[in-house]
Design a protein around this motif. Structure first.
Motif, short mmCIF file in Angstrom:
data_model
loop_
_atom_site.label_atom_id
_atom_site.label_comp_id
_atom_site.label_asym_id
_atom_site.label_seq_id
_atom_site.Cartn_x
_atom_site.Cartn_y
_atom_site.Cartn_z
N ILE A 211 0.85 -1.20 0.00
CA ILE A 211 0.00 0.00 0.00
C ILE A 211 0.88 1.24 0.00
O ILE A 211 0.63 2.21 -0.73
N CYS A 212 1.96 1.20 0.80
CA CYS A 212 2.91 2.33 0.85
C CYS A 212 3.57 2.56 -0.51
O CYS A 212 3.77 3.71 -0.92
N GLU A 213 3.92 1.47 -1.19
CA GLU A 213 4.56 1.63 -2.50
C GLU A 213 3.60 2.25 -3.51
O GLU A 213 3.99 3.11 -4.30
N GLY A 214 2.34 1.82 -3.46
CA GLY A 214 1.34 2.44 -4.32
C GLY A 214 1.14 3.91 -3.99
O GLY A 214 1.05 4.75 -4.89
N LEU A 215 1.08 4.22 -2.69
CA LEU A 215 0.91 5.61 -2.26
C LEU A 215 2.12 6.47 -2.62
O LEU A 215 1.96 7.62 -3.05
N GLN A 216 3.31 5.92 -2.44
CA GLN A 216 4.51 6.68 -2.77
C GLN A 216 4.49 7.07 -4.25
O GLN A 216 4.78 8.22 -4.60
N TYR A 217 4.08 6.15 -5.10
CA TYR A 217 3.99 6.44 -6.54
C TYR A 217 2.92 7.50 -6.79
O TYR A 217 3.16 8.47 -7.54
N MET A 218 1.75 7.33 -6.19
CA MET A 218 0.66 8.31 -6.39
C MET A 218 1.10 9.71 -5.97
O MET A 218 0.87 10.69 -6.67
N HIS A 219 1.75 9.79 -4.80
CA HIS A 219 2.16 11.09 -4.27
C HIS A 219 3.26 11.72 -5.13
O HIS A 219 3.30 12.93 -5.31
N LYS A 220 4.13 10.88 -5.69
CA LYS A 220 5.14 11.40 -6.63
C LYS A 220 4.47 12.00 -7.86
O LYS A 220 4.99 12.94 -8.47
N MET A 221 3.33 11.43 -8.22
CA MET A 221 2.56 11.93 -9.36
C MET A 221 1.61 13.06 -8.95
O MET A 221 0.78 13.50 -9.74
N TYR A 222 1.74 13.51 -7.70
CA TYR A 222 0.92 14.60 -7.16
C TYR A 222 -0.58 14.26 -7.16
O TYR A 222 -1.42 15.12 -7.43
N ILE A 223 -0.89 13.01 -6.82
CA ILE A 223 -2.29 12.60 -6.72
C ILE A 223 -2.56 12.08 -5.31
O ILE A 223 -1.79 11.29 -4.76
N LEU A 224 -3.66 12.55 -4.73
CA LEU A 224 -4.12 12.11 -3.41
C LEU A 224 -5.27 11.13 -3.63
O LEU A 224 -6.16 11.38 -4.44
N HIS A 225 -5.28 10.02 -2.88
CA HIS A 225 -6.37 9.05 -3.03
C HIS A 225 -7.62 9.53 -2.29
O HIS A 225 -8.72 9.54 -2.83
N LEU A 226 -7.46 9.91 -1.02
CA LEU A 226 -8.50 10.51 -0.17
C LEU A 226 -9.65 9.58 0.21
O LEU A 226 -10.63 10.02 0.81
N ASP A 227 -9.55 8.29 -0.13
CA ASP A 227 -10.60 7.35 0.30
C ASP A 227 -9.99 5.98 0.58
O ASP A 227 -10.56 4.94 0.24
N LEU A 228 -8.82 5.99 1.22
CA LEU A 228 -8.15 4.72 1.54
C LEU A 228 -8.86 4.03 2.69
O LEU A 228 -9.06 4.61 3.76
N LYS A 229 -9.23 2.78 2.47
CA LYS A 229 -9.87 1.94 3.49
C LYS A 229 -9.76 0.49 3.01
O LYS A 229 -9.49 0.26 1.81
N PRO A 230 -9.94 -0.49 3.90
CA PRO A 230 -9.74 -1.89 3.48
C PRO A 230 -10.65 -2.33 2.34
O PRO A 230 -10.30 -3.23 1.59
N GLU A 231 -11.82 -1.69 2.18
CA GLU A 231 -12.71 -2.04 1.08
C GLU A 231 -12.14 -1.60 -0.27
O GLU A 231 -12.53 -2.13 -1.31
N ASN A 232 -11.23 -0.63 -0.25
CA ASN A 232 -10.65 -0.12 -1.50
C ASN A 232 -9.25 -0.68 -1.77
O ASN A 232 -8.47 -0.09 -2.50
N ILE A 233 -8.97 -1.83 -1.16
CA ILE A 233 -7.73 -2.54 -1.43
C ILE A 233 -8.11 -3.98 -1.78
O ILE A 233 -8.76 -4.67 -1.00
N LEU A 234 -7.76 -4.40 -2.99
CA LEU A 234 -8.11 -5.74 -3.45
C LEU A 234 -6.92 -6.68 -3.37
O LEU A 234 -5.78 -6.27 -3.65
N CYS A 235 -7.20 -7.93 -3.01
CA CYS A 235 -6.17 -8.96 -3.02
C CYS A 235 -6.13 -9.60 -4.41
O CYS A 235 -7.18 -9.88 -5.00
N VAL A 236 -4.92 -9.81 -4.92
CA VAL A 236 -4.77 -10.36 -6.26
C VAL A 236 -5.35 -11.78 -6.33
O VAL A 236 -5.98 -12.16 -7.30
N SER A 237 -5.14 -12.55 -5.24
CA SER A 237 -5.74 -13.89 -5.17
C SER A 237 -5.96 -14.24 -3.71
O SER A 237 -5.47 -13.55 -2.81
N ARG A 238 -6.70 -15.29 -3.47
CA ARG A 238 -6.97 -15.74 -2.09
C ARG A 238 -5.72 -16.31 -1.44
O ARG A 238 -5.63 -16.36 -0.22
N ALA A 239 -4.76 -16.76 -2.24
CA ALA A 239 -3.63 -17.49 -1.70
C ALA A 239 -2.39 -16.64 -1.44
O ALA A 239 -1.43 -17.11 -0.86
#
Length: 381
Positions: A211-239
């Motif tokens: 999540i930090c790596e994604g945020l670091q990239y977003m912030h470098k691009m000068y974009i704020l997410h502003l709605d970070l919560k566990p519902e807005n983070i998807l797991c690539v797979s169950r395993a």
């Protein structure tokens, strides 16, 4: 400065509601609303330095309203490699005025998720057979359509393995449909509440680092997410522990010379500056990351009160602690990580880059010890 009325996502709760409400927050997806954004053009002060932090000590107030989300057993496969890239190259998408059915088959019976905007369905590109996800957003007025076009513009700028990728978009009179990368593992939220899935501290390290790596990239691009919560983070797979951040519907471009205020969000994850209708910036996302970290480690929501008002007051007072038994076996490094994010004064919070350098996310010997603990306690396959 008058405080704006806060538009909250999800149903408003009261103390009289059942104990079930304390066990899950899934219900807050219904009845969500969009807020307005206000910008004042004036130079911004340096946010990295200088505010008084003396009042920022973590409050030691007992909060009986905290939610239980934690499961008891289960396992996952741990790996430090990044998640797989989208099965297509990054695209610059412009909404097409065509009928989507000409190009894609949407499975209306298979709902992948939903919220303030509408629903997400599994779909397939007719020409290639590629499996994708179609986010159908109700947008009748020009104002509603502009909100969705903003989401498209934001996604056009974001090309990172930890951020969901946009493939195409279609606009009609009543809605705009975003066709996106398909991710099958479900919401991170579901892992928190799943009684058959035990989230270890090492699992949480791997989730939070991505999540930090994604945020670091977003912030470098000068974009704020502003709605970070566990519902807005998807797991690539169950395993696996691979994740992708989704839902850029409330994301905003940060312009250093413009002051940005917002009045939307989900109560539990709101930063104090949002509640106070003060200026938001990169640290606003970092506060939400602190709340998510606390929740993943304990299954508890650090500021949750019996109703929205109590929750917001707990946030403004910065009232939270590690006194619950769920934190008994959590490392000091994890607690220090949270303590450096849940700071009322935004200029004193760790940035995404600083978070990635923090020992909890970067110290290999600590991760080895956490893995040994998993093996010793029998939580390992």
């Amino acid at each position: 400065q008058d405080q704006a009325e806060l538009i909250l996502e999800g149903p408003h709760t009261s103390a009289s509601q059942s104990e079930e409400r304390k066990k899950t927050t899934k219900e807050r997806e219904e009845g969500e609303e969009e807020g307005d954004v206000f910008q004042d053009s004036e130079p911004e002060l340096d946010e990295e330095k200088g505010e008084d932090v003396s009042a920022e000590s973590a409050g030691k107030v007992e909060d009986d309203g905290k939610k239980r989300h934690k499961g008891e057993a289960g396992e996952s496969t741990k790996s430090e490699n990044p998640p797989p890239l989208a099965p297509f190259d990054h695209r610059i998408v412009t909404p097409k005025p065509h009928q989507i059915a000409t190009y894609y088959t949407i499975n209306r019976d298979e709902v992948l998720g939903g919220g303030r905007f509408g629903q997400v369905h599994k779909c397939m590109e007719n020409s290639s057979g590629l499996t994708l996800a179609a986010k159908i957003i109700k947008a009748r007025s020009q104002k509603e359509k502009e909100v969705v076009r903003n989401e498209i513009q934001v996604m056009n700028q974001l090309n990172h393995a930890n951020l969901i990728q946009l493939y195409a978009a279609f606009e009609s009179r009543h809605d705009i449909i975003l066709v996106m990368e398909y991710v099958e593992g479900g919401e991170l939220f579901d892992r928190i509440i799943d009684e058959n899935y035990n989230l270890t501290e090492l699992d949480t390290v791997l989730f939070i680092r991505q999540i930090c790596e994604g945020l670091q990239y977003m912030h470098k691009m000068y974009i704020l997410h502003l709605d970070l919560k566990p519902e807005n983070i998807l797991c690539v797979s169950r395993a696996t522990n691979k994740i992708k951040i989704i839902d850029f519907g409330l994301a905003r471009r940060y312009k250093p010379r413009e002051k940005l205020r917002v009045n939307f969000g989900t109560p539990e994850f709101l930063a104090p500056e949002v509640i106070n209708y003060e200026f938001v910036s990169f640290p606003t996302d970092m506060w939400s990351l602190g709340v998510i970290t606390y929740m993943l480690l304990s299954g508890l929501s650090p500021f949750l009160g019996d109703d929205d008002n109590e929750t917001l007051n707990n946030i403004l007072a910065c009232q939270w602690n590690f006194e619950e038994e769920e934190f008994t076996d959590i490392s000091d490094e994890a607690k220090d990580f949270i303590t450096r994010l849940l700071v009322k004064s935004k200029s004193w919070r760790m940035s995404a880059a600083e978070s990635l350098r923090h020992p909890w996310l970067s110290d290999r010997s600590l991760h080895y010890r956490l893995n040994q603990k998993v093996i010793l306690t029998g939580q390992h396959i």
